[in-house]
Design a protein around this motif. Structure first.
Motif: not given
Length: 387
Positions: A244-257
């Motif tokens: 599972v990907g999309d954990f590379d949160t260089h940006g938009d972390q608050v929403r994505r995390h």
């Protein structure tokens, strides 16, 4: 330290731990079900796991005296290391090496002990073992070549004729090693699609509800279906891989995390409930593995590549409700911060993996081959699995 990325402390889900450092710990507020499983001692955390060849201090790192894994902070290199535990160019996976040692435990020698819901992967591949890939939505048969069609139905005549043609082609002796290997691989995959397909058709429908639009949940549900068919498939030892990907949160972390944590929470809860439904909660251990964690510091909208990270383990075979390993000092400039908020791991991936493999039944004589760095660490078993 986290600045605008921080989660308010009063929103965290408090958890107990035996960490002797005077610090209170909590889970992300989206992890409500995971928090409940932790409280029920069905889930635990392994703290600050990472890629290590040997115990590494800040002083050893800065003086360049420590032996380090290759290309720290690079996604593909660290994914390869966490799956292989090898620093060499020619790698194979530790689950693959374990399967080589345990192959005789499954009566069905046609089906790989290692099954992937995410295609080819290094973790499950080794000398004589490659993962058997299954689509999370089900098996994919060769289009217009269905061998299960009834021959007495005239409408099937042309398709069955095509089946016979391909069977004859695959049976032709091949002189070139690559052509021969391809024919053997295709034949095996075709045979297994029939065998596994029949086994899946004969299991009872899983009653536990699963969340929709959740890739991890889809993979875990198919994993549960395959485990439900284990007796028909002659399997008593299996590993399953879901990427599972999309954990590379260089940006938009608050929403994505927030979204990622909610998806993780719902998927793991459904899967645990399914193992209870199937009566195998004490025979299935679910664990997370990641290339690295994130920096303590914010880049303004997200975080950058770190080193150590915390992992989850779940199931009735674990001693849950605790944090294992040694939690780091999460402060900028601490002895655990090698710079820029990157936390040096205090638990090696070899220690984490070997603890799982000990429960899985890996023979004692195989640990040196499967976990090449384990001998560099004093603690070989972290103690999170019940004896």
């Amino acid at each position: 330290t986290r600045q605008g990325l921080a989660v308010a402390q009063n929103n965290l889900i408090a958890v107990n731990s035996s960490q002797a450092n005077g610090v209170d710990y909590g889970l992300h507020p989206a992890l409500t079900d995971i928090g409940n499983l932790y409280g029920q001692e069905k889930l635990a955390v392994v703290g600050n796991v990472g890629a290590l060849v040997e115990p590494t201090s800040k002083a050893a790192y800065q003086s360049k005296s420590a032996v380090l894994p290759p290309q720290l902070f690079s996604h593909n290199d660290q994914q390869n290391f966490m799956q292989s535990l090898q620093s060499t160019q020619r790698r194979n996976g530790w689950a693959g090496r374990a399967a080589d040692a345990l192959a005789s435990m499954n009566s069905n020698t046609r089906l790989s002990m290692n099954i992937s819901l995410s295609g080819s992967n290094l973790w499950q591949s080794a000398g004589s073992v490659i993962p058997y890939a299954v689509n999370p939505q089900g098996l994919q048969n060769i289009r217009n070549l269905d061998r299960a069609l009834a021959p007495e139905d005239n409408a099937n005549t042309r398709e069955l004729a095509r089946v016979r043609v391909l069977e004859n082609i695959l049976a032709i002796p091949q002189e070139h090693i690559l052509t021969s290997a391809y024919a053997a691989s295709l034949t095996k995959a075709w045979d297994l699609s029939d065998e596994v397909g029949v086994a899946l058709e004969n299991i009872a429908d899983i009653q536990t509800p699963y969340p929709e639009d959740n890739r991890l949940a889809s993979g875990l549900k198919m994993t549960a279906n395959l485990m439900a068919a284990r007796q028909t498939l002659g399997a008593s030892r299996q590993t399953f891989f879901i990427g599972v990907g999309d954990f590379d949160t260089h940006g938009d972390q608050v929403r994505r995390h927030d979204l990622l944590m909610a998806q993780l929470n719902a998927a793991l809860k459904a899967f645990y409930d399914t193992t209870v439904e199937l009566g195998i909660a004490d025979k299935v251990t679910t664990f997370t593995l990641s290339d690295f964690g994130r920096t303590l510091t914010s880049n303004g909208d997200g975080t950058d590549h770190g080193w150590g990270s915390h992992q989850l383990i779940m199931g009735d075979a674990i001693s849950g409700g605790n944090i294992y390993g040694t939690m780091p000092d999460l402060a900028i400039g601490s002895n655990d911060d090698m710079g820029e908020g990157r936390i040096i791991p205090t638990t090696a991936a070899d220690q984490y993996s070997a603890t799982l493999a000990n429960w899985f039944g890996l023979p004692a004589g195989s640990f040196g081959d499967v976990f090449p760095n384990l001998g560099n660490f004093d603690t070989k078993d972290l103690g999170f699995m019940k004896s």
